[in-house]
Design an enzyme around this catalytic site. Structure first.
Site, PDB file in Angstrom:
ATOM      1  CG  ASP A  22     -34.606-109.777 -69.169  1.00 26.18           C
ATOM      2  OD1 ASP A  22     -35.066-109.548 -68.040  1.00 26.18           O
ATOM      3  OD2 ASP A  22     -34.414-108.890 -70.021  1.00 26.18           O
ATOM      4  CG  ASN A  79     -31.342-107.745 -60.941  1.00 26.55           C
ATOM      5  OD1 ASN A  79     -30.959-108.814 -61.432  1.00 26.55           O
ATOM      6  ND2 ASN A  79     -31.984-106.833 -61.664  1.00 26.55           N
TER       7      ASN A  79
END
Length: 256
Positions: free
Chosen positions: A34, A83
């Site tokens: 991340d 996503n």
């Protein structure tokens, strides 16, 4: 002018390796990569996609770090179901980058055993077929096992596992009562994307976020969690070794 931190890193790394010698280590490490875009933004890049490219190069390094310390299995979270709601241009870039990452990990000289974990039907057909075709080439490899979590969502995985379990029971001609009797944690586990693999011992998340966001929702029930403020593109080997050291010092209770 001397770069003192850079000079000290090798010494610190050797110290960490010495502390890890003989210590209990995880067999399965899962990592949430991340912070790519935030890293690029703070580094001054106008094109934030540069963060994804730099982060992609880090994955091969991570696998080598795992191999160096005898971690048998690593799961890398690259693309969540959430996503998939990003704009098409960014998604196409991510598909290209992920495809290249999987191709690199699948090379004979890399020797990784690559497995896809996720709901691949949610992905564009051409992209999913590219991934499937590439990982098939690793079936005879003998190195580190690498799970690529793509099109992955923890809730979606459990839903898919239950559906698969019920479909199998139907195909076997089981009655509803027999199905109800047979459903337990082990039965569901055998239908997860990671069926046949051990649960992660250690889950690492970069970028300072302190939540799992559904990553390996079922499998991480008793995992040790390690958070770091470091963005994924800046994640170093010493950060990885620090995570292993922290893991080795914890007393795992498995819910007891």
């Amino acid at each position: 002018m001397l770069n003192l931190p850079r000079l000290l890193y090798p010494l610190y790394e050797r110290r960490l390796l010495k502390e890890l010698n003989g210590a209990r280590q995880p067999g399965h490490v899962a990592i949430m990569c991340d912070g790519n875009r935030r890293w690029a933004r703070e580094a001054g890049f106008v094109d934030l996609s540069h963060g994804h490219r730099v982060g992609a190069k880090k994955i091969g390094e991570l696998v080598r770090w795992c191999d160096d310390v005898d971690v048998d299995l690593v799961t890398v979270y690259l693309l969540s179901t959430e996503n998939l709601g990003r704009d098409e241009a960014e998604l196409q870039l991510l598909y290209d980058i992920i495809g290249d990452v999987v191709a690199e990990l699948s090379l004979p000289e890399t020797n990784c055993r690559v497995r896809l974990v996720g709901h691949l039907d949610l992905l564009p057909k051409e992209f999913a077929e590219r991934l499937r075709g590439t990982v098939c080439e690793t079936v005879d490899h003998t190195g580190v096992a690498v799970n690529i979590a793509v099109g992955y969502g923890g809730r979606q995985e459990i839903v898919d596992a239950v559906r698969d379990l019920l479909t199998s029971a139907r195909d076997e001609g089981k009655t509803l009562d027999e199905v109800i009797e047979s459903v337990d944690a082990q039965a569901i586990s055998t239908h997860l994307y990671t069926s046949g693999q051990p649960d992660p011992d250690l889950v690492i998340r970069t970028s300072g976020e302190q939540r799992l966001s559904g990553f390996m929702l079922w499998q991480s029930a008793y995992s040790e969690i390690w958070f770091t403020d470091t963005y994924w593109p800046a994640f170093r080997r010493i950060d990885f070794l620090r995570a292993l050291r922290d893991y080795s010092q914890r007393s795992r209770r498995f819910g007891k």
